[in-house]
Enzyme design. Structure first.
Site, PDB file in Angstrom:
ATOM      1  N   CYS A 157       0.852  -1.184   0.000  1.00  0.00           N
ATOM      2  CA  CYS A 157       0.000   0.000   0.000  1.00  0.00           C
ATOM      3  C   CYS A 157       0.884   1.227   0.000  1.00  0.00           C
ATOM      4  O   CYS A 157       2.106   1.120   0.070  1.00  0.00           O
ATOM      5  CB  CYS A 157      -0.970  -0.011   1.183  1.00  0.00           C
ATOM      6  N   ARG A 180     -12.533   7.082   4.477  1.00  0.00           N
ATOM      7  CA  ARG A 180     -12.275   5.803   5.145  1.00  0.00           C
ATOM      8  C   ARG A 180     -12.125   6.020   6.641  1.00  0.00           C
ATOM      9  O   ARG A 180     -12.339   5.078   7.420  1.00  0.00           O
ATOM     10  CB  ARG A 180     -10.987   5.173   4.608  1.00  0.00           C
TER      11      ARG A 180
END
Ligand code: UD1
Length: 420
Positions: free
Chosen positions: A117, A399
Site C-alpha cells: 500500500c 475511510r
C-alpha cells in the site's frame, strides 16, 4: 471522485464531538465471528472502512441489523462462506482481521493476501506465523491465504518480531477459542487492543495483560453475545487538535478520552498550545499565536502514533522554527511532503526523517491525497494556505474521518465537497 475545496486563512474556533474509534471498530466487528449469540456494537463511526467490514460479514451470510445511530447487531449463526475476497481486502487491509476469528471458530478461512500500500510493504507474515504456531495449516495459493485446522487451535507462546497492532488482535482473537493458554509477547499496547480484549472478555474470554507487552489468553470452549461501545477515536481527536493549533485557533473536542493522547498532548504543549482537559473532553487554545515547530519520532503506543505524523508535519510547515520528524513504523510514509512543498512548505526528507523549516504561510495548490492520514494532513495544509486548495482523491479521508467537512465547518473553516 469527490474533491474538497478549502479556502484557507480562518482560525478554527468551536466545539465538536469525536466519533467512535475506527481502529477499534474493525477488530471488534471481526470478533463477532467468534460468538455463538448476537453481539451488539455501539458508537461505531459512519466510515467507509466500517461499511467495508460490515459488507464483508454480510457476504459471508452473517446477519446484521444496523440502526440509524450506527449501532449494529451481528448474528453469525447464519454464516455460509468463510472467505474474504480480493475486491474487499484490496480496499481495506484490515479485512485480514477476519482470519483469526474464522479459523478459531469454524476451523477454516480463505482470505485474500493484502497487497502493498502507499505507506509501505506491510506484510502479514507475523499473523500467519502465529496462527501456524497455534496449529493452523496455512497455504498461500493464487494470492489467497488458505487456513485450516483439524480440530481446534492450541495455545502457544508467541514472540512477535515487530510490534503489530492488527497482528496482535488477530492472534488474540484466535487464542480466545484455542485449547490451552497463549502468551503473546512483544504485543502491541495500543488502546484499541485493550478495547478489543475488554469486548472479548465480556463475551466470556479470559484475557489478561492487554495494554502491556505480554498478553495471556486462556482459551475457552465458546464465546457468547454481548453489548459493547467502542472507545473514542484518539487519532480523529489528535487531528482536530493539530488543525486548531496550526490555524492559531481554539477548539473543544468532546466525547473523547484524554488519557489515550498523552504523547500527542505533550507535543501540542511544546508547540505552545494552552491545553485543559476533563474526563471526556480536551480544550486547546493557541491564543492567536503561531505554533512552535515540534520534533518527534513515531513509535508504537504509548509513543507518538505514526497515524499522527502527517498532521504534525502539516503544523510544522507554518510553525516558528525547525521541526525534525522521524518515522519509524512505516518505511514510506512521507508522500504528503511533496504535496506540501508544492504549497510552499520547506521540507527536506532524508531517509525516514523530514526536516521542516516553518514558513509564514502556505499557498493554495491542487494536491492529491495518497493515504488516509496524508489526506487529513493536506486538509490541515489547506486550512493554513492562502487561497483555495483542492484536495483530490478524498475517498481516502472518508475511510477514516466521519463528516470531516461538517465538523470543520462547525469550527469556522471554509470547506466544501465538490464532485470531480
Ligand atoms: C494498525 C492501524 C494503523 C496504524 C498501524 C501502526 C488498524 C486497523 N490499523 O495497522 O492505522 O498506522 O497499526 O500503528 O488498526 N509488520 C510486519 N509483519 C506483520 C505485520 C506488521 O512486518 O505481519 C510491520 C509493518 O510492515 C509495519 C509494522 O509492523 O512496519 C507495524 O504495522 P502494524 O502495527 O501491523 O500495522 P497495522 O496493524 O496494519
Amino acid at each position: 471522485m469527490d474533491r474538497l475545496i478549502i479556502t484557507g486563512g480562518n482560525r478554527l474556533d468551536g466545539d465538536i464531538r469525536i466519533s467512535g474509534s475506527k481502529n477499534s471498530s474493525l477488530p471488534i466487528l471481526a470478533a463477532t465471528l467468534l460468538a455463538e449469540q448476537p453481539v451488539t456494537i455501539g458508537n461505531l463511526p459512519h466510515l467507509q472502512d466500517v461499511t467495508t467490514l460490515i459488507e464483508l460479514l454480510g457476504r459471508m451470510g452473517v446477519q446484521l441489523v444496523i440502526d440509524d445511530r450506527m449501532q449494529v447487531e451481528v448474528d453469525v449463526s447464519t454464516i455460509q462462506e468463510f472467505q474474504a475476497p480480493y475486491e474487499l481486502v484490496k480496499t481495506m487491509r484490515a479485512s485480514i482481521l477476519v482470519l483469526g476469528p474464522l479459523l478459531a471458530h469454524f476451523g477454516k478461512a480463505v482470505v485474500s493476501l493484502p497487497g502493498g500500500c502507499a505507506i509501505g510493504s506491510r506484510p502479514v507474515d507475523l499473523h500467519l506465523r502465529g496462527l501456524k504456531a497455534m496449529g493452523a495449516d496455512i497455504d498461500v495459493v493464487d494470492g489467497y491465504i488458505h487456513a485450516s485446522v483439524k480440530k481446534r487451535l492450541h495455545g502457544a507462546r508467541l514472540v512477535l518480531d515487530t510490534v503489530t497492532v492488527t497482528g496482535t488482535e488477530n492472534l488474540m482473537m484466535a487464542a480466545a477459542l484455542a485449547d490451552g493458554v497463549t502468551y503473546i509477547e512483544n504485543a502491541a499496547r495500543e488502546p484499541e487492543v485493550v478495547d478489543l480484549a475488554n469486548c472479548l472478555n465480556k463475551m466470556g474470554a479470559n484475557i489478561t495483560g492487554a495494554g502491556t507487552d505480554t498478553i495471556t489468553i486462556e482459551g475457552v470452549e465458546t464465546l457468547n453475545g454481548t453489548n459493547h461501545q467502542v472507545i473514542p477515536d484518539r487519532i480523529e481527536t489528535g487531528t482536530y487538535l493539530i488543525a486548531a493549533a496550526a490555524t492559531r485557533g481554539r477548539i473543544k473536542v468532546k466525547d473523547t478520552d484524554p488519557t489515550l493522547l498523552d504523547a500527542v498532548l505533550q507535543k501540542l504543549g511544546e508547540a505552545g498550545a494552552d491545553i485543559t482537559q476533563g474526563e471526556n473532553w480536551i480544550e486547546l487554545d493557541m491564543h492567536g499565536e503561531r505554533p512552535k515547530a515540534v520534533s518527534l519520532k513515531t513509535a508504537p503506543y504509548p509513543a507518538l502514533p505514526t497515524d499522527m505524523q502527517a498532521q504534525f508535519t502539516a503544523m510544522n510547515t507554518v510553525a516558528e522554527g525547525t521541526g525534525v520528524i522521524t518515522e519509524t513504523v512505516f518505511e514510506n510514509r512521507f508522500m504528503h511532503v511533496q504535496e506540501m512543498n508544492r504549497m510552499g512548505a520547506n521540507i527536506d526528507v532524508q531517509g525516514n526523517t523530514a526536516i521542516c523549516q516553518g514558513v509564514d504561510h502556505l499557498k493554495a495548490a491542487p494536491v492529491m491525497a495518497t493515504d488516509l492520514r496524508a489526506s487529513a494532513s493536506l486538509v490541515i495544509a489547506g486550512l493554513v494556505a492562502e487561497g483555495d486548495t483542492c484536495v483530490d482523491r478524498i475517498y481516502h479521508i472518508d475511510r477514516g474521518y466521519e463528516c470531516i467537512e461538517e465538523k470543520l465547518q462547525l469550527l469556522g473553516a471554509s470547506i466544501r465537497r465538490v464532485p470531480a
